[in-house]
Design a protein around this motif. Structure first.
Motif, PDB file in Angstrom:
ATOM      1  N   ILE A  66      54.613  52.570  51.065  1.00 29.48           N
ATOM      2  CA  ILE A  66      54.797  51.404  50.400  1.00 29.48           C
ATOM      3  C   ILE A  66      53.515  50.506  51.039  1.00 29.48           C
ATOM      4  O   ILE A  66      52.695  49.909  49.787  1.00 29.48           O
ATOM      5  N   ILE A  67      53.730  49.959  51.498  1.00 30.34           N
ATOM      6  CA  ILE A  67      53.143  48.458  52.594  1.00 30.34           C
ATOM      7  C   ILE A  67      51.618  48.989  52.574  1.00 30.34           C
ATOM      8  O   ILE A  67      50.850  48.565  52.076  1.00 30.34           O
ATOM      9  N   ALA A  68      51.133  50.070  53.296  1.00 25.51           N
ATOM     10  CA  ALA A  68      50.103  50.609  52.536  1.00 25.51           C
ATOM     11  C   ALA A  68      49.390  51.008  51.317  1.00 25.51           C
ATOM     12  O   ALA A  68      47.891  50.647  51.371  1.00 25.51           O
ATOM     13  N   SER A  70      49.940  48.859  49.162  1.00 27.33           N
ATOM     14  CA  SER A  70      50.169  47.703  48.767  1.00 27.33           C
ATOM     15  C   SER A  70      49.026  46.294  48.474  1.00 27.33           C
ATOM     16  O   SER A  70      48.524  45.656  48.456  1.00 27.33           O
ATOM     17  N   SER A  71      48.683  47.005  50.357  1.00 30.27           N
ATOM     18  CA  SER A  71      47.634  46.935  51.675  1.00 30.27           C
ATOM     19  C   SER A  71      46.034  46.766  49.892  1.00 30.27           C
ATOM     20  O   SER A  71      45.705  46.311  49.700  1.00 30.27           O
ATOM     21  N   ILE A  72      46.011  48.444  49.483  1.00 31.27           N
ATOM     22  CA  ILE A  72      45.513  49.164  48.473  1.00 31.27           C
ATOM     23  C   ILE A  72      44.830  48.123  47.291  1.00 31.27           C
ATOM     24  O   ILE A  72      43.964  47.513  47.235  1.00 31.27           O
ATOM     25  N   SER A  73      46.254  47.646  46.787  1.00 30.73           N
ATOM     26  CA  SER A  73      45.948  47.210  45.767  1.00 30.73           C
ATOM     27  C   SER A  73      45.717  45.826  45.697  1.00 30.73           C
ATOM     28  O   SER A  73      45.052  45.403  44.558  1.00 30.73           O
ATOM     29  N   MET A  74      46.040  44.820  46.507  1.00 30.25           N
ATOM     30  CA  MET A  74      45.539  44.175  46.959  1.00 30.25           C
ATOM     31  C   MET A  74      44.182  43.547  47.464  1.00 30.25           C
ATOM     32  O   MET A  74      43.527  43.190  47.292  1.00 30.25           O
ATOM     33  N   ILE A  95      51.297  44.774  40.902  1.00 28.31           N
ATOM     34  CA  ILE A  95      51.488  45.698  41.511  1.00 28.31           C
ATOM     35  C   ILE A  95      51.724  45.373  42.803  1.00 28.31           C
ATOM     36  O   ILE A  95      52.650  45.480  43.017  1.00 28.31           O
ATOM     37  N   THR A  96      50.721  44.673  43.415  1.00 29.03           N
ATOM     38  CA  THR A  96      50.569  44.133  45.155  1.00 29.03           C
ATOM     39  C   THR A  96      52.745  43.635  45.205  1.00 29.03           C
ATOM     40  O   THR A  96      53.503  43.940  46.191  1.00 29.03           O
ATOM     41  N   SER A  97      52.979  42.309  44.305  1.00 30.13           N
ATOM     42  CA  SER A  97      54.183  42.151  44.206  1.00 30.13           C
ATOM     43  C   SER A  97      55.040  42.897  44.213  1.00 30.13           C
ATOM     44  O   SER A  97      56.154  42.788  45.191  1.00 30.13           O
ATOM     45  N   ILE A  98      54.921  43.909  43.394  1.00 33.71           N
ATOM     46  CA  ILE A  98      55.796  44.857  43.041  1.00 33.71           C
ATOM     47  C   ILE A  98      56.871  45.179  43.792  1.00 33.71           C
ATOM     48  O   ILE A  98      57.677  46.477  45.075  1.00 33.71           O
ATOM     49  N   LEU A  99      54.964  45.786  44.707  1.00 34.89           N
ATOM     50  CA  LEU A  99      55.601  47.201  46.173  1.00 34.89           C
ATOM     51  C   LEU A  99      55.955  45.869  47.387  1.00 34.89           C
ATOM     52  O   LEU A  99      56.703  46.592  48.207  1.00 34.89           O
ATOM     53  N   LEU A 104      60.835  45.610  51.093  1.00 34.80           N
ATOM     54  CA  LEU A 104      62.287  44.796  50.377  1.00 34.80           C
ATOM     55  C   LEU A 104      63.014  45.316  50.717  1.00 34.80           C
ATOM     56  O   LEU A 104      64.040  45.108  51.491  1.00 34.80           O
ATOM     57  N   ILE A 105      63.534  46.314  49.113  1.00 33.38           N
ATOM     58  CA  ILE A 105      64.784  46.798  49.216  1.00 33.38           C
ATOM     59  C   ILE A 105      64.739  47.856  50.007  1.00 33.38           C
ATOM     60  O   ILE A 105      65.635  48.400  50.429  1.00 33.38           O
ATOM     61  N   GLY A 106      63.092  48.829  50.092  1.00 31.79           N
ATOM     62  CA  GLY A 106      63.600  49.551  51.046  1.00 31.79           C
ATOM     63  C   GLY A 106      64.242  49.548  52.712  1.00 31.79           C
ATOM     64  O   GLY A 106      65.053  49.811  52.990  1.00 31.79           O
ATOM     65  N   GLN A 107      63.663  48.373  52.761  1.00 32.40           N
ATOM     66  CA  GLN A 107      64.382  47.811  54.228  1.00 32.40           C
ATOM     67  C   GLN A 107      65.669  47.509  54.218  1.00 32.40           C
ATOM     68  O   GLN A 107      66.219  47.986  54.991  1.00 32.40           O
ATOM     69  N   PHE A 108      65.973  47.408  52.681  1.00 33.77           N
ATOM     70  CA  PHE A 108      67.611  47.619  53.245  1.00 33.77           C
ATOM     71  C   PHE A 108      68.653  48.758  53.185  1.00 33.77           C
ATOM     72  O   PHE A 108      69.173  48.881  53.998  1.00 33.77           O
ATOM     73  N   PHE A 109      67.956  49.617  52.707  1.00 37.16           N
ATOM     74  CA  PHE A 109      67.776  50.841  52.950  1.00 37.16           C
ATOM     75  C   PHE A 109      68.041  51.345  54.022  1.00 37.16           C
ATOM     76  O   PHE A 109      68.877  52.599  54.725  1.00 37.16           O
ATOM     77  N   VAL A 110      66.928  51.547  54.808  1.00 41.37           N
ATOM     78  CA  VAL A 110      66.862  51.501  56.067  1.00 41.37           C
ATOM     79  C   VAL A 110      68.036  50.957  57.115  1.00 41.37           C
ATOM     80  O   VAL A 110      68.462  51.388  58.133  1.00 41.37           O
TER      81      VAL A 110
END
Length: 193
Positions: A66-68, A70-74, A95-99, A104-110
């Motif tokens: 996801i973070i990779a 988001s870097s492309i979209s930015m 899109i970058t903001s949503i990613l 962050l939501i994914g980190q809560f799942f982590v």
């Protein structure tokens, strides 16, 4: 003679950088130092023993993708700003903001997956380091999302365009930095868990 004078004149000009860009670079250097000290402390503490070994949750792989992305979209948003394609800038920064929020939501799942493995913030230092590293990175990512929102608002007000790229350029630099920092942490944890 004229060319010699021109060379001397150019040599006397000081190197300059936009003050806000300079501040951003100083901030990023500070963040690098913080994470370098934390990862160094991780290695030193791991060598002392009493270290629980566990598998990193699959969700960490997903958040890394996801973070990779988001870097492309930015980066695409920055290129669109250089071409004055403001509608595309708005879309890509959104899109970058949503990613970023998805990360962050994914980190809560982590963290939930870590709890399922009986790895907690308090207890064995191996878990504590993972929570602190990911949580501190998440805190910096929140600041990046705030920066994205500021750029998005500026774009709606037509303050971001080919002749005024400083803000989106700084945001892009910071966002790539956050992505690179996460990839560093993820690879570090893969190699040292």
């Amino acid at each position: 003679m004229t060319s010699d004078f021109k060379i001397v004149e150019e040599a006397k000009r000081p190197l300059s950088m936009h003050p806000k860009k300079f501040g951003l670079w100083l901030f990023m250097i500070t963040v690098v130092m913080i994470f370098a000290s934390l990862t160094s402390a991780y290695i030193v503490r791991q060598a002392e023993g009493n270290w629980v070994v566990f598998e990193l949750p699959m969700e960490m792989w997903i958040t890394s993708v996801i973070i990779a992305i988001s870097s492309i979209s930015m980066q695409m948003a920055y290129f669109a700003a250089k071409k004055d394609n403001l509608e595309r800038v708005k879309l890509l920064v959104t899109i970058t903001s949503i990613l970023g929020v998805a990360f962050l939501i994914g980190q809560f799942f982590v963290w939930g997956a870590l709890v399922d493995q009986n790895i907690f913030l308090v207890g064995n230092p191996s878990g504590s380091f993972l929570y602190i590293l990911s949580g501190l990175h998440g805190l910096h990512l929140v600041s990046g999302i705030i920066f994205l929102i500021i750029v998005l608002i500026s774009t709606f007000k037509y303050r971001v365009h080919s002749k005024n790229l400083a803000q989106i350029q700084m945001c892009t630099t910071y966002w790539h930095f956050l992505g690179g920092l996460w990839i560093y942490l993820f690879v570090f944890l893969l190699l040292n868990h």
